[in-house]
Design a protein around this motif. Sequence first.
Motif, PDB file in Angstrom:
ATOM      1  N   UNK A  72      -6.355  13.478  15.468  1.00 14.42           N
ATOM      2  CA  UNK A  72      -6.402  11.967  15.087  1.00 14.42           C
ATOM      3  C   UNK A  72      -5.479  11.911  13.895  1.00 14.42           C
ATOM      4  N   UNK A  73      -4.901  10.754  14.084  1.00  8.02           N
ATOM      5  CA  UNK A  73      -3.935  10.130  12.906  1.00  8.02           C
ATOM      6  C   UNK A  73      -4.090   8.576  12.763  1.00  8.02           C
ATOM      7  N   UNK A  74      -4.174   8.361  11.750  1.00  3.98           N
ATOM      8  CA  UNK A  74      -4.004   6.815  11.496  1.00  3.98           C
ATOM      9  C   UNK A  74      -3.028   6.475  10.461  1.00  3.98           C
ATOM     10  N   UNK A  75      -2.579   5.356  10.444  1.00  2.00           N
ATOM     11  CA  UNK A  75      -1.456   4.866   9.537  1.00  2.00           C
ATOM     12  C   UNK A  75      -1.340   3.356   9.409  1.00  2.00           C
ATOM     13  N   UNK A  76      -1.016   3.074   8.203  1.00  7.53           N
ATOM     14  CA  UNK A  76      -0.940   1.732   7.766  1.00  7.53           C
ATOM     15  C   UNK A  76       0.739   1.455   7.311  1.00  7.53           C
ATOM     16  N   UNK A  77       1.291   0.303   7.707  1.00  5.15           N
ATOM     17  CA  UNK A  77       2.622  -0.025   7.296  1.00  5.15           C
ATOM     18  C   UNK A  77       2.250  -1.476   6.606  1.00  5.15           C
ATOM     19  N   UNK A  78       2.529  -1.688   5.363  1.00  5.33           N
ATOM     20  CA  UNK A  78       2.051  -2.738   4.565  1.00  5.33           C
ATOM     21  C   UNK A  78       3.417  -3.113   3.754  1.00  5.33           C
ATOM     22  N   UNK A  79       3.267  -4.546   3.480  1.00  7.82           N
ATOM     23  CA  UNK A  79       4.280  -5.177   2.741  1.00  7.82           C
ATOM     24  C   UNK A  79       4.056  -4.881   1.069  1.00  7.82           C
ATOM     25  N   UNK A  80       2.737  -4.393   0.647  1.00  5.36           N
ATOM     26  CA  UNK A  80       2.815  -4.210  -0.779  1.00  5.36           C
ATOM     27  C   UNK A  80       1.685  -3.203  -0.772  1.00  5.36           C
ATOM     28  N   UNK A  81       1.545  -2.475  -1.807  1.00  2.74           N
ATOM     29  CA  UNK A  81       0.429  -1.618  -2.085  1.00  2.74           C
ATOM     30  C   UNK A  81      -0.606  -1.908  -3.288  1.00  2.74           C
TER      31      UNK A  81
END
Length: 65
Positions: free
Chosen positions: A48-57
């Motif tokens: 399994x893998x999950x990821x997030x692409x976010x505009x800010x952290x």
Amino acid sequence: MAQDEGRLGRISIPKRAWAPPGVRPRALQQIIRQSSYVLAAVAPEQGLMTSLILPSADTVMMNLS
């Protein structure tokens, strides 16, 4: 489980430009920075893998999951 994070982005860098004699080309006055934040978690044993692409952290973005 393994985790990783990274910041991807671009910086605009003013460069030389050609212009006819007597004409001054417009040049950027400010460096523009644009970034995206990528966070990923991998569980190889489960495949399994999950990821997030976010505009800010910031806190709001980290609490989305």
